[in-house]
Design a protein around this motif. Structure first.
Motif, short mmCIF file in Angstrom:
data_model
loop_
_atom_site.label_atom_id
_atom_site.label_comp_id
_atom_site.label_asym_id
_atom_site.label_seq_id
_atom_site.Cartn_x
_atom_site.Cartn_y
_atom_site.Cartn_z
N MET A 15 35.29 47.10 44.34
CA MET A 15 36.46 47.26 43.49
C MET A 15 37.74 47.02 44.29
O MET A 15 38.67 46.37 43.81
CB MET A 15 36.48 48.66 42.87
N ASP A 54 41.64 55.50 41.97
CA ASP A 54 40.37 55.92 41.36
C ASP A 54 40.39 57.45 41.20
O ASP A 54 40.90 58.17 42.06
CB ASP A 54 39.21 55.49 42.25
N ILE A 81 42.33 54.62 37.45
CA ILE A 81 41.18 53.86 36.97
C ILE A 81 39.93 54.69 37.23
O ILE A 81 39.83 55.39 38.23
CB ILE A 81 41.05 52.48 37.65
N LYS A 104 37.11 51.74 33.60
CA LYS A 104 36.38 50.56 34.05
C LYS A 104 35.26 50.25 33.05
O LYS A 104 34.66 51.19 32.51
CB LYS A 104 35.76 50.81 35.43
N PRO A 105 34.95 48.97 32.81
CA PRO A 105 35.68 47.79 33.31
C PRO A 105 36.94 47.56 32.48
O PRO A 105 36.96 47.85 31.28
CB PRO A 105 34.67 46.65 33.11
#
Length: 230
Positions: A15, A54, A81, A104-105
């Protein structure tokens, strides 16, 4: 202002690489980190920036990092995310001031648009901060006597009334007012008032000891200086 930077914090190396490549395709500078702890050790506010973060990571979570940054006063926009989004997590992030929360995605173009918007917001915020700091420096350059006159000008008093209030000559008031306007970069009375009003919540224009009603030594000063020179 320094080059805009997009920080990426994600424990997934694929990622990180994917996001770094995506940002490079549009000419954006990207710095990637494998953990929140690694980012926290390295990060220094230096120009427009945003953080692509994240949520779920080993050790310090993305939400923990985000809330720590806010507690330290950072206003950098953060785009979360995650592959494991849930309602409580999203609510917590948005209530804390997150710019976005993406699962995600996600669509790369959509992410780029959100990043570009976040960088514009960051640049605008830094410009406003720089303008405030410039104004503060100008106000800090005023003498106590100039601050005293400014407070009375803001109260709507003409020079003659200010002179009578402060036991000064009108000429002395004019000199203080001229110096004050020069330092603040004001070309007219309306401009002076606009600058003062813009800054009134962050600058104490008149120290309490310099207010006319709180200055017991003013009569003695006037006796020593009967002409009321500045």
């Amino acid at each position: 202002m320094n080059e805009p930077t997009v920080y990426i914090v994600d424990d997934d190396p694929d990622m990180r690489d994917s996001l770094g490549w995506l940002l490079e395709t549009v000419g954006l500078r990207a710095l990637a980190y494998a953990s929140a702890e690694e980012f926290a050790r390295d990060y220094r506010e230096d120009g427009p920036a945003c953080l692509v973060l994240d949520v779920r990571m080993p050790g310090w979570s993305g939400l923990d990092l985000f809330e720590d940054l806010r507690a330290e006063g950072s206003s950098m926009p953060v785009l979360f995310i995650t592959a494991h989004a849930d309602v409580p997590m999203a609510v917590r992030a948005m209530k804390s001031g997150a710019a976005e929360f993406l699962e995600k995605p996600f669509n790369g173009q959509v992410l780029l648009e959100k990043i570009q918007r976040a960088l514009r917001e960051s640049a605008a915020r830094l410009e406003r901060r720089a303008a405030r700091e410039c104004l503060r420096a100008r106000f800090d350059s005023l003498t106590d006597k100039e601050r005293e006159v400014l407070a009375l000008v803001r109260a709507g008093m003409p020079n003659k009334e200010i002179a009578a209030r402060l036991d000064l000559t009108p000429r002395a008031v004019e000199m203080r007012r001229s110096g004050m306007m020069r330092k603040l970069g004001a070309d007219s009375l309306p401009e002076l008032l606009r600058i003062a009003l813009t800054f009134e919540e962050t600058t104490d224009l008149v120290a309490p000891s310099e207010r006319p009603e709180d200055a017991p030594g003013r009569a003695a000063d006037a006796a020593r200086n009967p002409r009321g020179d500045a």
